[in-house]
Write an enzyme that holds these catalytic residues in place. Structure first.
Site, PDB file in Angstrom:
ATOM      1  CG  HIS A  27      38.519  23.890  26.068  1.00 19.29           C
ATOM      2  ND1 HIS A  27      39.397  22.910  25.664  1.00 19.29           N
ATOM      3  CD2 HIS A  27      38.766  24.097  27.383  1.00 19.29           C
ATOM      4  CE1 HIS A  27      40.152  22.551  26.694  1.00 19.29           C
ATOM      5  NE2 HIS A  27      39.784  23.245  27.750  1.00 19.29           N
ATOM      6  CE  LYS A  51      46.206  20.997  34.026  1.00 18.82           C
ATOM      7  NZ  LYS A  51      45.159  21.239  33.064  1.00 18.82           N
ATOM      8  NE  ARG A 101      36.279  19.936  33.287  1.00 18.22           N
ATOM      9  CZ  ARG A 101      37.538  19.574  33.098  1.00 18.22           C
ATOM     10  NH1 ARG A 101      37.883  18.968  31.984  1.00 18.22           N
ATOM     11  NH2 ARG A 101      38.437  19.783  34.030  1.00 18.22           N
ATOM     12  CB  SER A 138      42.943  18.756  27.190  1.00 14.93           C
ATOM     13  OG  SER A 138      42.234  19.916  26.858  1.00 14.93           O
TER      14      SER A 138
HETATM   15  O1  PNS Z   1      43.562  24.541  30.783  1.00 14.57           O
HETATM   16  P1  PNS Z   1      44.223  24.603  32.128  1.00 14.57           P
HETATM   17  O2  PNS Z   1      45.528  23.819  32.115  1.00 14.57           O
HETATM   18  O3  PNS Z   1      43.329  24.221  33.250  1.00 14.57           O
HETATM   19  O4  PNS Z   1      44.609  26.162  32.325  1.00 14.57           O
HETATM   20  C1  PNS Z   1      45.283  26.560  33.502  1.00 14.57           C
HETATM   21  C2  PNS Z   1      45.679  28.047  33.402  1.00 14.57           C
HETATM   22  C3  PNS Z   1      46.520  28.304  32.192  1.00 14.57           C
HETATM   23  C4  PNS Z   1      44.438  28.897  33.368  1.00 14.57           C
HETATM   24  C5  PNS Z   1      46.476  28.340  34.692  1.00 14.57           C
HETATM   25  O5  PNS Z   1      47.493  27.389  34.848  1.00 14.57           O
HETATM   26  C6  PNS Z   1      47.099  29.732  34.711  1.00 14.57           C
HETATM   27  O6  PNS Z   1      46.418  30.705  34.920  1.00 14.57           O
HETATM   28  N1  PNS Z   1      48.426  29.786  34.491  1.00 14.57           N
HETATM   29  C7  PNS Z   1      49.183  31.024  34.506  1.00 14.57           C
HETATM   30  C8  PNS Z   1      50.065  31.092  35.730  1.00 14.57           C
HETATM   31  C9  PNS Z   1      49.363  31.780  36.892  1.00 14.57           C
HETATM   32  O7  PNS Z   1      48.830  32.868  36.775  1.00 14.57           O
HETATM   33  N2  PNS Z   1      49.362  31.100  38.058  1.00 14.57           N
HETATM   34  C10 PNS Z   1      48.745  31.579  39.271  1.00 14.57           C
HETATM   35  C11 PNS Z   1      47.262  31.264  39.303  1.00 14.57           C
HETATM   36  S1  PNS Z   1      46.470  32.016  40.698  1.00 14.57           S
END
Ligand code: PNS
Length: 171
Positions: A27, A51, A101, A138
């Site tokens: 990150h 998650k 990645r 993570s």
């Molecule tokens: O580090 P991560 O867990 O891969 O991050 C995921 C994240 C936070 C980027 C994603 O879950 C997100 O954008 N969440 C907000 C909810 C949202 O907008 N959902 C629709 C996505 S199209």
């Protein structure tokens, strides 16, 4: 980031969203590289990762990121809840940044990027992860650490300190 204040006319403000539970060196590498490309980068910590229940509280995740990026002047940290598309639109940000990645990241990130663009009009810029960290996530960091493995290489020092402190308070 208060809107896109501080971004010069025609400049670019990027949002780098994630759970950051915890922040990894992968990150951090993406943040540092994005900060060289865009005028401002806002690291946006999602309040409730989809998650599962996060290991670190929102405050802890924001604090560890602030400490790790203290040397990069054009990076800020904030949090958001709900739709990322709404958040980036409310800021007037120009772009969402995501690290890639492995090929499986591309498969899921592609549809997310297209949905976010459809909802907000904001495009996603993918940065290939440094190959040194392409296996670092993570989730794996937490698993290795919980099983007694050494994660020093995979997280910034501020994160390692917090992980150790958390272990002491939870054991
Ligand atoms: O580090 P991560 O867990 O891969 O991050 C995921 C994240 C936070 C980027 C994603 O879950 C997100 O954008 N969440 C907000 C909810 C949202 O907008 N959902 C629709 C996505 S199209």
């Amino acid at each position: 980031m208060n809107g896109v204040n501080g971004v010069p006319p025609g400049g670019h403000a990027a949002v780098y969203p994630g759970s950051f539970d915890p922040l990894t060196v992968g990150h951090l590498d993406v943040i540092e590289r994005a900060a060289q490309i865009f005028d401002r980068v806002l690291v946006a910590v999602v309040v409730n990762p989809q998650k599962r229940e996060p290991l670190f509280t929102l405050d802890e995740r924001e604090m560890m990121i602030r400490e790790a990026i203290a040397h990069v002047p054009n990076v800020e940290v904030a949090h958001f809840r709900g739709l990322l598309a709404d958040f980036v639109r409310s800021l007037g940000a120009n772009v969402i940044v995501k690290g890639l990645r492995v090929v499986s990241d591309f498969e899921s990130e592609m549809s997310t990027a297209l949905m976010n663009r459809s909802l907000s009009g904001v495009d996603t810029c993918f940065l290939p992860s440094d190959p040194r960290w392409s296996f670092v996530s993570s989730t794996l960091v937490k698993e290795v650490y919980n099983l007694g493995g050494d994660v020093t290489e995979y997280v910034p020092p501020s994160v390692l300190r917090l992980m150790r402190a958390k272990r002491q308070t939870t054991h």
